[in-house]
Enzyme design. Structure first.
Site, PDB file in Angstrom:
ATOM      1  N   ARG A 121       0.824  -1.215   0.000  1.00 29.40           N
ATOM      2  CA  ARG A 121       0.000   0.000   0.000  1.00 29.40           C
ATOM      3  C   ARG A 121       0.859   1.267   0.000  1.00 29.40           C
ATOM      4  NH1 ARG A 121      -5.008  -1.721   4.015  1.00 29.40           N
ATOM      5  NH2 ARG A 121      -6.417  -2.291   2.324  1.00 29.40           N
ATOM      6  N   GLY A 159      -7.037  -7.080   1.303  1.00 24.08           N
ATOM      7  CA  GLY A 159      -5.747  -6.902   1.955  1.00 24.08           C
ATOM      8  C   GLY A 159      -5.039  -8.223   2.202  1.00 24.08           C
ATOM      9  N   GLY A 165     -12.344  -4.228   1.686  1.00 19.83           N
ATOM     10  CA  GLY A 165     -13.757  -3.833   1.726  1.00 19.83           C
ATOM     11  C   GLY A 165     -14.101  -2.867   0.597  1.00 19.83           C
ATOM     12  N   LYS A 217     -14.510 -13.412   6.573  1.00 19.38           N
ATOM     13  CA  LYS A 217     -15.621 -12.507   6.893  1.00 19.38           C
ATOM     14  C   LYS A 217     -16.859 -12.784   6.044  1.00 19.38           C
ATOM     15  CE  LYS A 217     -12.096  -8.988   7.546  1.00 19.38           C
ATOM     16  NZ  LYS A 217     -11.443  -7.967   6.742  1.00 19.38           N
TER      17      LYS A 217
HETATM   18  N1  LIG Z   1     -10.893 -22.301   7.066  1.00 16.54           N
HETATM   19  C1  LIG Z   1     -10.561 -21.198   7.721  1.00 16.54           C
HETATM   20  N2  LIG Z   1     -10.848 -21.066   9.025  1.00 16.54           N
HETATM   21  C2  LIG Z   1     -10.509 -19.941   9.695  1.00 16.54           C
HETATM   22  N3  LIG Z   1      -9.902 -18.873   9.124  1.00 16.54           N
HETATM   23  C3  LIG Z   1      -9.614 -18.958   7.830  1.00 16.54           C
HETATM   24  C4  LIG Z   1      -9.927 -20.102   7.064  1.00 16.54           C
HETATM   25  N4  LIG Z   1      -9.513 -19.882   5.807  1.00 16.54           N
HETATM   26  C5  LIG Z   1      -8.957 -18.659   5.790  1.00 16.54           C
HETATM   27  N5  LIG Z   1      -9.008 -18.104   6.991  1.00 16.54           N
HETATM   28  C6  LIG Z   1      -8.449 -16.801   7.397  1.00 16.54           C
HETATM   29  O1  LIG Z   1      -9.100 -15.746   6.711  1.00 16.54           O
HETATM   30  C7  LIG Z   1      -8.290 -14.597   6.862  1.00 16.54           C
HETATM   31  C8  LIG Z   1      -8.515 -13.658   5.717  1.00 16.54           C
HETATM   32  O2  LIG Z   1      -9.874 -13.345   5.616  1.00 16.54           O
HETATM   33  P1  LIG Z   1     -10.429 -11.940   5.102  1.00 16.54           P
HETATM   34  O3  LIG Z   1     -11.886 -12.129   4.914  1.00 16.54           O
HETATM   35  O4  LIG Z   1      -9.948 -10.872   6.037  1.00 16.54           O
HETATM   36  O5  LIG Z   1      -9.655 -11.799   3.675  1.00 16.54           O
HETATM   37  P2  LIG Z   1      -9.437 -10.607   2.658  1.00 16.54           P
HETATM   38  O6  LIG Z   1     -10.734 -10.278   2.024  1.00 16.54           O
HETATM   39  O7  LIG Z   1      -8.336 -10.966   1.755  1.00 16.54           O
HETATM   40  O8  LIG Z   1      -8.911  -9.363   3.474  1.00 16.54           O
HETATM   41  P3  LIG Z   1      -9.531  -7.955   3.919  1.00 16.54           P
HETATM   42  O9  LIG Z   1     -11.014  -7.970   3.686  1.00 16.54           O
HETATM   43  O10 LIG Z   1      -9.143  -7.887   5.379  1.00 16.54           O
HETATM   44  O11 LIG Z   1      -8.823  -6.947   3.107  1.00 16.54           O
HETATM   45  C9  LIG Z   1      -6.856 -15.108   6.928  1.00 16.54           C
HETATM   46  O12 LIG Z   1      -6.229 -14.587   8.082  1.00 16.54           O
HETATM   47  C10 LIG Z   1      -7.001 -16.635   6.986  1.00 16.54           C
HETATM   48  O13 LIG Z   1      -6.168 -17.245   7.956  1.00 16.54           O
HETATM   49  O1  LIG Z   2      -7.627  -2.350   5.468  1.00 18.15           O
HETATM   50  C1  LIG Z   2      -8.600  -1.814   4.918  1.00 18.15           C
HETATM   51  O2  LIG Z   2      -9.500  -2.475   4.341  1.00 18.15           O
HETATM   52  C2  LIG Z   2      -8.643  -0.287   4.862  1.00 18.15           C
HETATM   53  O3  LIG Z   2      -7.417   0.294   5.239  1.00 18.15           O
HETATM   54  C3  LIG Z   2      -9.778   0.241   5.705  1.00 18.15           C
HETATM   55  O4  LIG Z   2      -9.574  -0.076   7.058  1.00 18.15           O
HETATM   56  P1  LIG Z   2     -10.817  -0.155   8.067  1.00 18.15           P
HETATM   57  O5  LIG Z   2     -11.576  -1.406   7.680  1.00 18.15           O
HETATM   58  O6  LIG Z   2     -10.228  -0.206   9.443  1.00 18.15           O
HETATM   59  O7  LIG Z   2     -11.662   1.071   7.850  1.00 18.15           O
END
Ligand SMILES: Nc1ncnc2c1ncn2[C@@H]1O[C@H](COP(=O)(O)OP(=O)(O)OP(=O)(O)O)[C@@H](O)[C@H]1O
Ligand SMILES: O=C(O)[C@H](O)COP(=O)(O)O
Length: 403
Positions: free
Chosen positions: A37, A360, A384, A202
């Site tokens: 970033r 991320g 997000g 999530k």
């Molecule tokens: N089967 C599982 N059980 C629990 N956690 C998991 C599993 N598979 C993946 N994860 C976890 O999900 C996390 C990532 O999920 P997240 O939804 O935050 O991803 P992202 O969309 O790439 O990131 P962000 O939305 O934070 O930018 C990782 O830390 C990973 O360890």
């Molecule tokens: O990591 C992110 O998705 C952005 O930097 C926004 O962070 P936030 O979800 O804490 O608002």
């Protein structure tokens, strides 16, 4: 939306330009574990500095509670920005206090300063318009012009993202222009087959995007922690896997709608399970076992997709013309559970499709697992933000740059 090129054309020499970046990078103590970033905002900062502007870079980091907290200081990010620019970068130890005022006043033409974490001030994230506005007024006093370039935060209605551009002449930076240009392709004129791979943890955050993708995508692959809510919705037991019970009816509705619309939903056929979550610090061997997705033992949890699913997902990605991938396929931070994420990343690298990685954690996974980021069509800095863009939502930080 005015672009930074137009702003540069009008001339910025000697002007104080506030650049709202997203320097929210993962930290291990004060060590930055992925600087993607920071690198992403360099072209904008460099262009402004080269044109003689006095550049004031600001961002949030993490979610501090509206008060200074050293664990969330932007000092390491400021130092890294200086390394990447090959120039001294001044650092203000507050956002609108004496340090910020003096640091900005001390900038010469072409010099750069970084302010401390905007979220150390409660006005940044306040729900109350007047409270946010009062903070934005104080930030506005530090600058003559505003450049929005924190794509990862444009979905936040925060003072520096939404209220500040209303108070200063403004333009969009290079990163926002690139991100919006790429994501627009996925919403407006997507090349088919359009295949989406969704994982991560999530589930509730991602249901909105699935709702939208049912109208857009040809095929949706589900992995990561999300998969277990889908498997449960199909009537399978998932042991102690991550589960969002309250989302099961919504997931069932999506599965039914996908069938009606001819959208192919692909779920894991096998998974790696263990009786406990792995130790991500020591990375001690986790010794998982592989089981069929409909045979997860009651006292075990699924932590990655299995070998058959890896092959299946690679084949389901092979004929795509466009791929959007958000969320790791497993707990990739532990080597025993990284293979699913690696397999999907490799399938994207091997594919001639236009590939976009959003999120991320997914972006960090791609880099920390050793993939060359140039092998992907685009790696978004937004988690997000990219999902909400694809959902078709109005993003406050983009709307604020429109007029
Ligand atoms: N089967 C599982 N059980 C629990 N956690 C998991 C599993 N598979 C993946 N994860 C976890 O999900 C996390 C990532 O999920 P997240 O939804 O935050 O991803 P992202 O969309 O790439 O990131 P962000 O939305 O934070 O930018 C990782 O830390 C990973 O360890
Ligand atoms: O990591 C992110 O998705 C952005 O930097 C926004 O962070 P936030 O979800 O804490 O608002």
């Amino acid at each position: 939306m005015k672009t930074i090129d137009e702003l540069l054309h009008e001339g910025v020499e000697g002007k104080r330009v506030f650049v709202r970046a997203d320097l929210n990078v993962p930290l291990d103590g004060t060590t930055i574990t992925d600087d993607g970033r920071i690198r992403a905002v360099v072209p904008t900062v460099e262009a402004l500095a080269d044109a003689g502007a006095r550049v004031v870079v600001a961002s949030h980091l993490g979610r501090p509670k509206g008060a200074p907290d050293p664990a969330f200081s932007l000092a390491p990010a400021a130092a890294r920005l200086g390394e990447l620019l090959g120039a001294d970068v001044a650092f203000a130890t507050d956002t609108v206090g004496d340090s910020a005022t003096e640091t900005v006043a001390g900038l010469g033409n072409g010099q750069v300063a970084v302010l401390e974490n905007l979220r150390f001030n409660p006005g940044e994230t306040a729900k109350d318009d007047a409270e946010r506005g009062a903070f934005a007024d104080r930030l506005a006093a530090l600058a003559d012009l505003y450049v929005g370039d924190g794509f990862g935060a444009v979905h936040r209605k925060h003072a520096s993202v939404y209220d500040l551009p209303a108070r200063l002449p403004h333009a969009a930076g290079h990163l926002i222009a690139t991100e919006v240009g790429v994501l627009k392709k996925l919403t407006d004129d997507v090349q088919r087959p359009y295949v989406v791979a969704l994982g991560g943890a999530k589930v509730s955050d991602k249901l909105g995007v699935i709702d939208h993708l049912l109208e857009k995508a040809d095929r949706i692959l589900i992995g990561g922690g999300m998969a277990y809510t889908f498997l449960k919705a199909q009537g399978h037991e998932v042991g102690i896997s991550l589960l969002q019970e309250d989302q099961i009816p919504a997931v069932q509705e999506y599965l039914a709608r996908a069938k009606e619309r001819g959208v192919e939903f692909v779920l894991p056929v096998d998974v790696l399970v263990a009786s406990e979550f792995p130790d991500l610090k020591t990375k001690a061997p986790a010794n998982p076992t592989t089981v069929a997705a409909d045979a997860i033992p009651a006292d075990e949890e699924g932590l990655d997709i299995g070998p058959e699913t890896r092959k299946l997902y690679a084949s389901k990605l092979a004929d795509a013309a466009t791929v959007f991938w958000n969320g790791p396929m497993g707990v990739f931070e532990h080597p025993d559970y990284a293979e699913g994420t690696k397999a999907v990343a490799q399938a994207l690298v091997d594919s001639p499709a236009f590939t976009v990685v959003g999120g991320g954690d997914s972006a960090a996974a791609v880099r920390t697992l050793g993939f060359d980021e140039n092998a992907f069509g685009h790696i978004s800095t937004g988690g997000g933000a990219s999902l909400e863009y694809l959902e078709g939502k109005t993003l406050p930080g983009l709307a604020a740059l429109e007029d």
